[in-house]
Design an enzyme around this catalytic site. Structure first.
Site, PDB file in Angstrom:
ATOM      1  N   ARG A  15       0.852  -1.188   0.000  1.00  0.00           N
ATOM      2  CA  ARG A  15       0.000   0.000   0.000  1.00  0.00           C
ATOM      3  C   ARG A  15       0.885   1.234   0.000  1.00  0.00           C
ATOM      4  O   ARG A  15       1.897   1.287   0.716  1.00  0.00           O
ATOM      5  CB  ARG A  15      -0.901   0.038   1.248  1.00  0.00           C
ATOM      6  CG  ARG A  15      -2.120  -0.860   1.168  1.00  0.00           C
ATOM      7  CD  ARG A  15      -3.103  -0.407   0.076  1.00  0.00           C
ATOM      8  NE  ARG A  15      -4.249  -1.286  -0.034  1.00  0.00           N
ATOM      9  CZ  ARG A  15      -4.318  -2.375  -0.809  1.00  0.00           C
ATOM     10  NH1 ARG A  15      -3.282  -2.708  -1.562  1.00  0.00           N
ATOM     11  NH2 ARG A  15      -5.405  -3.101  -0.851  1.00  0.00           N
ATOM     12  N   GLU A  41      -4.817   7.335  -4.875  1.00  0.00           N
ATOM     13  CA  GLU A  41      -4.887   6.650  -6.171  1.00  0.00           C
ATOM     14  C   GLU A  41      -6.081   7.173  -6.968  1.00  0.00           C
ATOM     15  O   GLU A  41      -7.192   7.186  -6.434  1.00  0.00           O
ATOM     16  CB  GLU A  41      -4.994   5.135  -5.946  1.00  0.00           C
ATOM     17  CG  GLU A  41      -3.720   4.586  -5.318  1.00  0.00           C
ATOM     18  CD  GLU A  41      -3.679   3.074  -5.217  1.00  0.00           C
ATOM     19  OE1 GLU A  41      -4.666   2.409  -5.589  1.00  0.00           O
ATOM     20  OE2 GLU A  41      -2.650   2.547  -4.772  1.00  0.00           O
ATOM     21  N   HIS A  87      -1.665   0.176  -9.709  1.00  0.00           N
ATOM     22  CA  HIS A  87      -2.263  -0.797  -8.798  1.00  0.00           C
ATOM     23  C   HIS A  87      -2.725  -2.052  -9.566  1.00  0.00           C
ATOM     24  O   HIS A  87      -3.907  -2.405  -9.592  1.00  0.00           O
ATOM     25  CB  HIS A  87      -3.440  -0.178  -8.024  1.00  0.00           C
ATOM     26  CG  HIS A  87      -3.756  -0.897  -6.753  1.00  0.00           C
ATOM     27  ND1 HIS A  87      -4.223  -0.266  -5.633  1.00  0.00           N
ATOM     28  CD2 HIS A  87      -3.697  -2.213  -6.425  1.00  0.00           C
ATOM     29  CE1 HIS A  87      -4.438  -1.146  -4.670  1.00  0.00           C
ATOM     30  NE2 HIS A  87      -4.125  -2.346  -5.139  1.00  0.00           N
TER      31      HIS A  87
HETATM   32  N1  LIG Z   1      -0.989  -4.364  -5.209  1.00  0.00           N
HETATM   33  C1  LIG Z   1      -1.995  -5.204  -5.144  1.00  0.00           C
HETATM   34  O1  LIG Z   1      -2.803  -5.290  -6.050  1.00  0.00           O
HETATM   35  C2  LIG Z   1      -2.144  -6.058  -3.953  1.00  0.00           C
HETATM   36  C3  LIG Z   1      -1.760  -5.602  -2.728  1.00  0.00           C
HETATM   37  N2  LIG Z   1      -1.912  -6.380  -1.634  1.00  0.00           N
HETATM   38  C4  LIG Z   1      -1.450  -5.827  -0.359  1.00  0.00           C
HETATM   39  O2  LIG Z   1      -0.529  -6.721   0.194  1.00  0.00           O
HETATM   40  C5  LIG Z   1      -0.799  -6.884   1.568  1.00  0.00           C
HETATM   41  C6  LIG Z   1      -0.365  -8.255   2.003  1.00  0.00           C
HETATM   42  O3  LIG Z   1      -1.194  -9.216   1.427  1.00  0.00           O
HETATM   43  P1  LIG Z   1      -1.139 -10.729   1.950  1.00  0.00           P
HETATM   44  O4  LIG Z   1       0.265 -11.212   1.935  1.00  0.00           O
HETATM   45  O5  LIG Z   1      -2.143 -11.478   1.201  1.00  0.00           O
HETATM   46  O6  LIG Z   1      -1.599 -10.526   3.452  1.00  0.00           O
HETATM   47  P2  LIG Z   1      -1.173 -11.391   4.689  1.00  0.00           P
HETATM   48  O7  LIG Z   1      -2.073 -10.974   5.786  1.00  0.00           O
HETATM   49  O8  LIG Z   1      -1.097 -12.816   4.320  1.00  0.00           O
HETATM   50  O9  LIG Z   1       0.308 -10.890   5.019  1.00  0.00           O
HETATM   51  C7  LIG Z   1       0.614  -9.676   5.635  1.00  0.00           C
HETATM   52  C8  LIG Z   1       1.782  -9.947   6.561  1.00  0.00           C
HETATM   53  O10 LIG Z   1       2.248  -8.699   7.054  1.00  0.00           O
HETATM   54  C9  LIG Z   1       2.648  -8.929   8.397  1.00  0.00           C
HETATM   55  N3  LIG Z   1       2.774  -7.689   9.120  1.00  0.00           N
HETATM   56  C10 LIG Z   1       1.833  -7.008   9.825  1.00  0.00           C
HETATM   57  N4  LIG Z   1       2.378  -5.904  10.369  1.00  0.00           N
HETATM   58  C11 LIG Z   1       3.675  -5.877   9.997  1.00  0.00           C
HETATM   59  C12 LIG Z   1       4.751  -4.992  10.243  1.00  0.00           C
HETATM   60  N5  LIG Z   1       4.600  -3.905  11.002  1.00  0.00           N
HETATM   61  N6  LIG Z   1       5.953  -5.281   9.711  1.00  0.00           N
HETATM   62  C13 LIG Z   1       6.131  -6.384   8.951  1.00  0.00           C
HETATM   63  N7  LIG Z   1       5.138  -7.275   8.698  1.00  0.00           N
HETATM   64  C14 LIG Z   1       3.932  -7.009   9.203  1.00  0.00           C
HETATM   65  C15 LIG Z   1       1.597  -9.859   8.948  1.00  0.00           C
HETATM   66  O11 LIG Z   1       2.072 -10.541  10.096  1.00  0.00           O
HETATM   67  C16 LIG Z   1       1.388 -10.793   7.778  1.00  0.00           C
HETATM   68  O12 LIG Z   1       2.224 -11.939   7.871  1.00  0.00           O
HETATM   69  C17 LIG Z   1      -2.307  -6.637   1.702  1.00  0.00           C
HETATM   70  O13 LIG Z   1      -2.632  -6.138   2.975  1.00  0.00           O
HETATM   71  C18 LIG Z   1      -2.581  -5.646   0.623  1.00  0.00           C
HETATM   72  O14 LIG Z   1      -2.530  -4.344   1.170  1.00  0.00           O
HETATM   73  C19 LIG Z   1      -2.416  -7.636  -1.704  1.00  0.00           C
HETATM   74  C20 LIG Z   1      -2.832  -8.150  -2.898  1.00  0.00           C
HETATM   75  C21 LIG Z   1      -2.753  -7.393  -4.127  1.00  0.00           C
HETATM   76  O1  LIG Z   2      -6.218  -7.311  -2.826  1.00  0.00           O
HETATM   77  C1  LIG Z   2      -5.656  -6.229  -2.599  1.00  0.00           C
HETATM   78  O2  LIG Z   2      -5.316  -5.857  -1.464  1.00  0.00           O
HETATM   79  C2  LIG Z   2      -5.387  -5.315  -3.691  1.00  0.00           C
HETATM   80  O3  LIG Z   2      -4.729  -4.330  -3.489  1.00  0.00           O
HETATM   81  C3  LIG Z   2      -5.993  -5.554  -4.983  1.00  0.00           C
HETATM   82  O4  LIG Z   2      -6.676  -4.380  -5.308  1.00  0.00           O
HETATM   83  P1  LIG Z   2      -7.786  -4.349  -6.445  1.00  0.00           P
HETATM   84  O5  LIG Z   2      -8.833  -5.319  -6.016  1.00  0.00           O
HETATM   85  O6  LIG Z   2      -7.116  -4.753  -7.712  1.00  0.00           O
HETATM   86  O7  LIG Z   2      -8.280  -2.947  -6.479  1.00  0.00           O
END
Ligand SMILES: NC(=O)C1=CN([C@@H]2O[C@H](COP(=O)(O)OP(=O)(O)OC[C@H]3O[C@@H](n4cnc5c(N)ncnc54)[C@H](O)[C@@H]3O)[C@@H](O)[C@H]2O)C=CC1
Ligand SMILES: O=C(O)C(=O)COP(=O)(O)O
Length: 429
Positions: free
Chosen positions: A320, A349, A368
């Site tokens: 993010r 965004e 994104h």
């Molecule tokens: N750019 C995009 O389209 C996407 C972005 N995302 C972002 O990626 C993030 C992570 O997604 P997932 O891996 O599926 O979630 P997840 O919940 O599996 O992993 C997040 C990890 O971050 C850790 N965490 C929490 N606070 C922390 C800190 N202060 N320092 C280091 N680690 C910390 C948690 O313990 C957890 O293991 C989501 O929250 C979302 O914001 C996810 C999918 C797509």
């Molecule tokens: O799953 C997430 O956290 C994402 O950031 C994906 O975002 P989107 O659904 O592509 O707008």
């Protein structure tokens, strides 16, 4: 509404429950009714100060239906009484951002689906009072105003993706609205995008592409750096972070990770060492961000933390935008502390056209796109549609982010029962 810890003989009906094993496949918002505690608990409701005079919503009726089906009551008596099936209207499900067809098909088979993709915040607030469920991606801000405008009708917000920083969870909980997400289906897409940015940043792919299209041939300007043998710090070793780590190891990188909550054996299994935040910053040649945005992680990368990084570090962010202080990143890029950054996400965004960060020559950007593969979008759509339909049916959700439904449903249920049984009702558990 009044609640007491003892039952009363003047109150009817008494709902008792069957043993857990009698219907294990059916979860319910009222699943707490399956109490194995031998000491009976009863909740008593009376109509004296109840504001509820209208029949219950379909969610409540569905919960009640499930409760009746799993109880020892003569179900037919109550079903006839309550006419549960006949009065259940189709829920209205508003989809405010593009969702895969397979998910829409699931939603359409259950409710009335309206896809309105470009609603202003005001238009969303106006529309929401007619909706039982709202499905969003990252582009819709589900603010307190949305829950206020919903006037109690909105039962479920489905986030078709992982990050729920665009939903005011506190307000959702206060207004008795369940928030569910789709945490699984876009993991690989986000990890692949992280790796794509890592590799293209290291080899200046987007800058070189732009220059050649502008009629230039700049072979020495765009000499890159190698990945093999370099140290990558994965910040946030969750689903996406661990998939990035796996892939980076395949590229010959030395991978370390920082995550205050990740189990060491999970990291060991991938061949990754878990380190402190400062150790990660001090050691890494590349840093890839994969933590959620929340009050703890907001602007966690700032002037102070950039100063702790190795000079010439390269940063990838598919998490993010808000985890980085973007003005501090511009300063770090200008001073050369950060050699390059590849960013998929931004605090605002879309970012402003004249954003210094976006325009910086050492920055690669994508709009994104982390979750935007055909495969991930179909998967996410199905995942969120099933979660939302399940929640509307009154089932317990595996991907619930908050859990306001039991008290809220119980309050609504109590009010409604009181309108049918003015002397009062006791639920004996
Ligand atoms: N750019 C995009 O389209 C996407 C972005 N995302 C972002 O990626 C993030 C992570 O997604 P997932 O891996 O599926 O979630 P997840 O919940 O599996 O992993 C997040 C990890 O971050 C850790 N965490 C929490 N606070 C922390 C800190 N202060 N320092 C280091 N680690 C910390 C948690 O313990 C957890 O293991 C989501 O929250 C979302 O914001 C996810 C999918 C797509
Ligand atoms: O799953 C997430 O956290 C994402 O950031 C994906 O975002 P989107 O659904 O592509 O707008």
């Amino acid at each position: 509404m009044a609640a007491s810890s003892s039952s009363s003989s003047s109150i009817k009906p008494i709902f008792t429950t069957r043993s857990k094993s009698s219907n294990s496949s059916k979860s319910s918002l009222l699943s707490f009714l399956h109490n194995t505690n031998p000491k009976p608990i009863s909740l008593k409701f009376s109509s004296h100060n109840s504001n509820y005079t209208t029949p219950p919503s379909f969610t409540i009726r569905n919960s009640l239906q499930t409760a009746l089906e799993t109880s020892e009551l003569p179900v037919s008596k109550f079903q006839d009484d309550l006419n549960l099936q006949a009065v259940t209207p189709k829920p209205t499900i508003l989809v405010s951002e593009k969702l895969g067809e397979a998910g829409l098909a699931i939603l359409r088979s259950f409710g009335n689906v309206e896809c309105l993709y470009d609603l202003s915040p005001e238009a969303l607030c106006e529309k929401i009072s007619q909706c039982d469920a709202l499905i969003v991606r990252s582009g819709t801000k589900v603010t307190r105003s949305v829950f206020e405008a919903a006037n109690g009708k909105l039962k479920v917000v489905g986030r078709a993706g992982v990050g729920i920083d665009n939903v005011d969870l506190q307000a959702a909980t206060e207004f008795g609205c369940l928030v569910v997400n789709a945490p699984i289906a876009n993991t690989v897409a986000a990890a692949e995008h992280g790796i794509a940015l890592l590799a293209s940043m290291a080899r200046n792919v987007s800058q070189a592409d732009a220059s050649i299209k502008a009629g230039k041939w700049l072979r020495s300007k765009y000499v890159g750096v190698s990945l093999v043998g370099k140290t990558l710090a994965v910040m946030g070793f969750g689903k996406v972070g661990s998939e990035v780590a796996r892939r980076a190891k395949g590229l010959g990188m030395n991978v370390i990770a920082h995550d205050p909550y990740a189990p060491a054996d999970k990291a060991r299994a991938v061949g990754v060492e878990l380190v402190s935040f400062d150790q990660a910053l001090a050691t890494a040649d590349f840093i890839s961000l994969h933590m959620p945005l929340n009050p703890t992680t907001s602007k966690i990368f700032n002037d102070e933390t950039f100063a702790k990084m190795k000079k010439g570090v390269r940063i990838v962010n598919v998490a993010r935008g808000g985890v980085i202080d973007e003005e501090a990143l511009v300063r770090a890029l200008d001073s050369g502390v950060v050699a390059q950054a590849a960013l998929d996400v931004f605090t605002e965004e879309p970012p402003a056209k004249d954003s210094k960060l976006v325009q910086h020559e050492n920055v690669t950007v994508t709009p994104h796109l982390g979750a935007s593969t055909k495969e991930a979008q179909e998967g996410v759509a199905i995942e969120i549609a099933e979660a939302v339909v399940g929640a509307l049916r009154g089932e317990l959700s595996a991907t619930a982010i908050n859990a306001p439904m039991v008290p809220s449903e119980l309050r609504s249920l109590a009010g409604w029962l009181c309108s049918w049984y003015p002397e009062g009702v006791a639920l004996s558990l």
